[in-house]
Design a protein around this motif. Structure first.
Motif, PDB file in Angstrom:
ATOM      1  N   UNK A 272       0.878  -1.142  -0.097  1.00  0.00           N
ATOM      2  CA  UNK A 272       0.374   0.034  -0.284  1.00  0.00           C
ATOM      3  C   UNK A 272       0.890   1.411   0.125  1.00  0.00           C
ATOM      4  N   UNK A 273       0.944   1.880  -1.082  1.00  0.00           N
ATOM      5  CA  UNK A 273       1.181   3.299  -1.071  1.00  0.00           C
ATOM      6  C   UNK A 273       0.845   4.417  -0.078  1.00  0.00           C
ATOM      7  N   UNK A 274       1.361   5.336   0.443  1.00  0.00           N
ATOM      8  CA  UNK A 274       0.598   6.574   0.971  1.00  0.00           C
ATOM      9  C   UNK A 274       0.941   7.624   0.531  1.00  0.00           C
ATOM     10  N   UNK A 275      -0.236   8.577   0.718  1.00  0.00           N
ATOM     11  CA  UNK A 275      -0.271   9.958   0.392  1.00  0.00           C
ATOM     12  C   UNK A 275       1.064  10.553   1.423  1.00  0.00           C
ATOM     13  N   UNK A 276       1.512  11.184   0.928  1.00  0.00           N
ATOM     14  CA  UNK A 276       2.674  12.154   0.735  1.00  0.00           C
ATOM     15  C   UNK A 276       2.152  13.834   1.431  1.00  0.00           C
ATOM     16  N   UNK A 277       0.856  13.908   1.361  1.00  0.00           N
ATOM     17  CA  UNK A 277       0.762  15.096   1.588  1.00  0.00           C
ATOM     18  C   UNK A 277       0.405  15.059   3.820  1.00  0.00           C
ATOM     19  N   UNK A 278       0.594  16.014   3.672  1.00  0.00           N
ATOM     20  CA  UNK A 278       0.929  16.547   5.398  1.00  0.00           C
ATOM     21  C   UNK A 278      -0.605  16.894   6.023  1.00  0.00           C
ATOM     22  N   UNK A 279      -1.163  17.006   7.182  1.00  0.00           N
ATOM     23  CA  UNK A 279      -1.650  17.161   7.181  1.00  0.00           C
ATOM     24  C   UNK A 279      -2.595  18.950   7.705  1.00  0.00           C
ATOM     25  N   UNK A 280      -1.550  19.299   7.343  1.00  0.00           N
ATOM     26  CA  UNK A 280      -2.270  20.723   7.316  1.00  0.00           C
ATOM     27  C   UNK A 280      -1.974  21.410   5.474  1.00  0.00           C
ATOM     28  N   UNK A 281      -1.855  20.395   4.964  1.00  0.00           N
ATOM     29  CA  UNK A 281      -1.911  20.469   3.483  1.00  0.00           C
ATOM     30  C   UNK A 281      -2.677  20.412   3.203  1.00  0.00           C
ATOM     31  N   UNK A 282      -3.499  20.802   1.809  1.00  0.00           N
ATOM     32  CA  UNK A 282      -4.349  20.558   0.966  1.00  0.00           C
ATOM     33  C   UNK A 282      -4.179  20.261  -0.682  1.00  0.00           C
TER      34      UNK A 282
END
Length: 120
Positions: free
Chosen positions: A55-65
């Motif tokens: 499973x790949x994971x999104x590289x987006x941090x929680x404060x980013x959109x």
């Protein structure tokens, strides 16, 4: 049912691109697994079936959109049927830069030998 379970069921599933190369030391499966970490990777061997999943994971941090997203969390699954020429006890795997290299060594050929005849 939690949001996490719903999210996992909705993951897109891909059959990763794979190259199969024969070398003197056996076969190498080169499996594209972009964004998959070692911790999210599973390789199972059951009878003569080798199953690779990750499973790949999104590289987006929680404060980013996201403004545009072409790479997202996804699941990769691929199965291979192994022949009797593979030494299943010697299989090794290495994950490097998103490419999984699975080494499938060949069974050692038995050397011819002379059988001595015993007298009674």
């Amino acid at each position: 049912m939690s949001d996490t379970n719903v999210q996992e069921k909705e993951l897109p599933r891909y059959r990763p691109a794979t190259d199969i190369i024969e070398k003197e030391d056996g076969f190498h499966l080169l499996v594209d697994m972009p964004g998959v970490s070692k911790e999210q990777l599973t390789i199972d061997l059951n009878d003569n079936t080798l199953r690779v999943s990750g499973k790949s994971e999104s590289l987006l941090a929680s404060q980013e959109r996201n403004l545009d997203q072409e790479f997202a969390t996804a699941e990769y699954v691929r199965s291979f049927t192994l022949s009797d020429v593979i030494d299943q006890n010697g299989i090794q795997a290495n994950l490097n830069n998103g490419v999984l290299d699975i080494h499938l060594p060949k069974v050692q050929k038995s050397e011819p030998k002379k059988i001595e005849i015993q007298s009674a």
